[in-house]
Design an enzyme around this catalytic site. Sequence first.
Site, PDB file in Angstrom:
ATOM      1  N   TYR A  14       0.146  60.233  47.319  1.00 30.81           N
ATOM      2  CA  TYR A  14      -0.698  61.391  47.604  1.00 30.81           C
ATOM      3  C   TYR A  14      -0.397  62.028  48.966  1.00 30.81           C
ATOM      4  O   TYR A  14      -0.955  63.068  49.293  1.00 30.81           O
ATOM      5  CB  TYR A  14      -2.182  61.014  47.541  1.00 30.81           C
ATOM      6  CG  TYR A  14      -2.618  60.532  46.177  1.00 30.81           C
ATOM      7  CD1 TYR A  14      -2.654  61.400  45.089  1.00 30.81           C
ATOM      8  CD2 TYR A  14      -2.974  59.206  45.971  1.00 30.81           C
ATOM      9  CE1 TYR A  14      -3.051  60.960  43.834  1.00 30.81           C
ATOM     10  CE2 TYR A  14      -3.374  58.755  44.707  1.00 30.81           C
ATOM     11  CZ  TYR A  14      -3.402  59.640  43.652  1.00 30.81           C
ATOM     12  OH  TYR A  14      -3.788  59.197  42.422  1.00 30.81           O
ATOM     13  N   HIS A  19      -4.928  67.897  48.440  1.00 34.29           N
ATOM     14  CA  HIS A  19      -6.176  67.135  48.503  1.00 34.29           C
ATOM     15  C   HIS A  19      -6.198  66.192  49.706  1.00 34.29           C
ATOM     16  O   HIS A  19      -7.253  65.744  50.122  1.00 34.29           O
ATOM     17  CB  HIS A  19      -6.333  66.348  47.203  1.00 34.29           C
ATOM     18  CG  HIS A  19      -7.729  66.317  46.647  1.00 34.29           C
ATOM     19  ND1 HIS A  19      -8.688  67.277  46.904  1.00 34.29           N
ATOM     20  CD2 HIS A  19      -8.331  65.423  45.822  1.00 34.29           C
ATOM     21  CE1 HIS A  19      -9.811  66.973  46.264  1.00 34.29           C
ATOM     22  NE2 HIS A  19      -9.616  65.846  45.612  1.00 34.29           N
ATOM     23  N   TYR A  64     -10.627  56.247  47.917  1.00 36.49           N
ATOM     24  CA  TYR A  64     -10.293  57.403  47.078  1.00 36.49           C
ATOM     25  C   TYR A  64     -11.349  58.477  47.312  1.00 36.49           C
ATOM     26  O   TYR A  64     -12.499  58.208  47.660  1.00 36.49           O
ATOM     27  CB  TYR A  64     -10.138  57.065  45.590  1.00 36.49           C
ATOM     28  CG  TYR A  64      -8.879  56.284  45.346  1.00 36.49           C
ATOM     29  CD1 TYR A  64      -7.670  56.935  45.110  1.00 36.49           C
ATOM     30  CD2 TYR A  64      -8.888  54.894  45.396  1.00 36.49           C
ATOM     31  CE1 TYR A  64      -6.495  56.210  44.922  1.00 36.49           C
ATOM     32  CE2 TYR A  64      -7.726  54.171  45.207  1.00 36.49           C
ATOM     33  CZ  TYR A  64      -6.533  54.833  44.979  1.00 36.49           C
ATOM     34  OH  TYR A  64      -5.380  54.124  44.813  1.00 36.49           O
ATOM     35  N   ASN A  66     -13.294  60.560  45.663  1.00 37.41           N
ATOM     36  CA  ASN A  66     -14.617  60.689  45.033  1.00 37.41           C
ATOM     37  C   ASN A  66     -15.628  59.637  45.470  1.00 37.41           C
ATOM     38  O   ASN A  66     -16.798  59.732  45.125  1.00 37.41           O
ATOM     39  CB  ASN A  66     -14.474  60.691  43.514  1.00 37.41           C
ATOM     40  CG  ASN A  66     -13.720  61.901  43.022  1.00 37.41           C
ATOM     41  OD1 ASN A  66     -13.379  62.802  43.782  1.00 37.41           O
ATOM     42  ND2 ASN A  66     -13.432  61.932  41.739  1.00 37.41           N
ATOM     43  N   ASN A 113     -15.966  66.909  45.209  1.00 43.47           N
ATOM     44  CA  ASN A 113     -16.521  65.603  44.848  1.00 43.47           C
ATOM     45  C   ASN A 113     -16.607  64.621  46.016  1.00 43.47           C
ATOM     46  O   ASN A 113     -17.519  63.807  46.077  1.00 43.47           O
ATOM     47  CB  ASN A 113     -15.735  64.988  43.694  1.00 43.47           C
ATOM     48  CG  ASN A 113     -15.991  65.719  42.399  1.00 43.47           C
ATOM     49  OD1 ASN A 113     -17.067  66.285  42.188  1.00 43.47           O
ATOM     50  ND2 ASN A 113     -15.001  65.742  41.522  1.00 43.47           N
TER      51      ASN A 113
END
Length: 187
Positions: A14, A19, A64, A66, A113
């Site tokens: 990632y 994000h 993570y 969320n 989120n």
Amino acid sequence: MYIIVGLGNPESKYNGTRHNIGFSAITALADANNISLDMKKHKALCGKGVIAGQKVLLAEPLTYMNLSGESVRELVDYYKVDPTDELIIIYDDINLAPGKLRIREKGSAGGHNGIKNIIAHLGSQEFPRIRIGVGEKPKGWDLADYVLGRFAKEEEPVIREALEKVVQACEVMITEDTRTAMNRFNG
């Protein structure tokens, strides 16, 4: 003490995605202030140091995106900081053009989120935040594919400049206040 948290996802796949711009901001802050991100505590990769004469803890949650609130709650409780003015959350925003900053003293999750989870864990929307624009998802694209994608080559200089501004904005938020940073950096 200030806690500055950048949101993202912990796996290396990632790195550099839209994000994960919150993690990129924490790296920029760490680099600019010679802070090593070398501790794993409170479900986060953390580094302690000084920014503009103030003690800070930089954090990248390892939960993570969320579930970011789990880490933020632990950090706030352990260090006994007031989320309304000693916590800064940095994250991506698809409703802003790439590189645009939007600093706020408080606010809703706006569909993000990670922020929803932080609000749920803190029981409040009242914490300063810096949103970094990553651009609107193209028509026909899946949102997850878009935010987990990387910036286009032509966007990279704009993003680097935005990260430099985030470093400056955090200094203003720490030495003066969020409202001054809003007036200076909201594009």
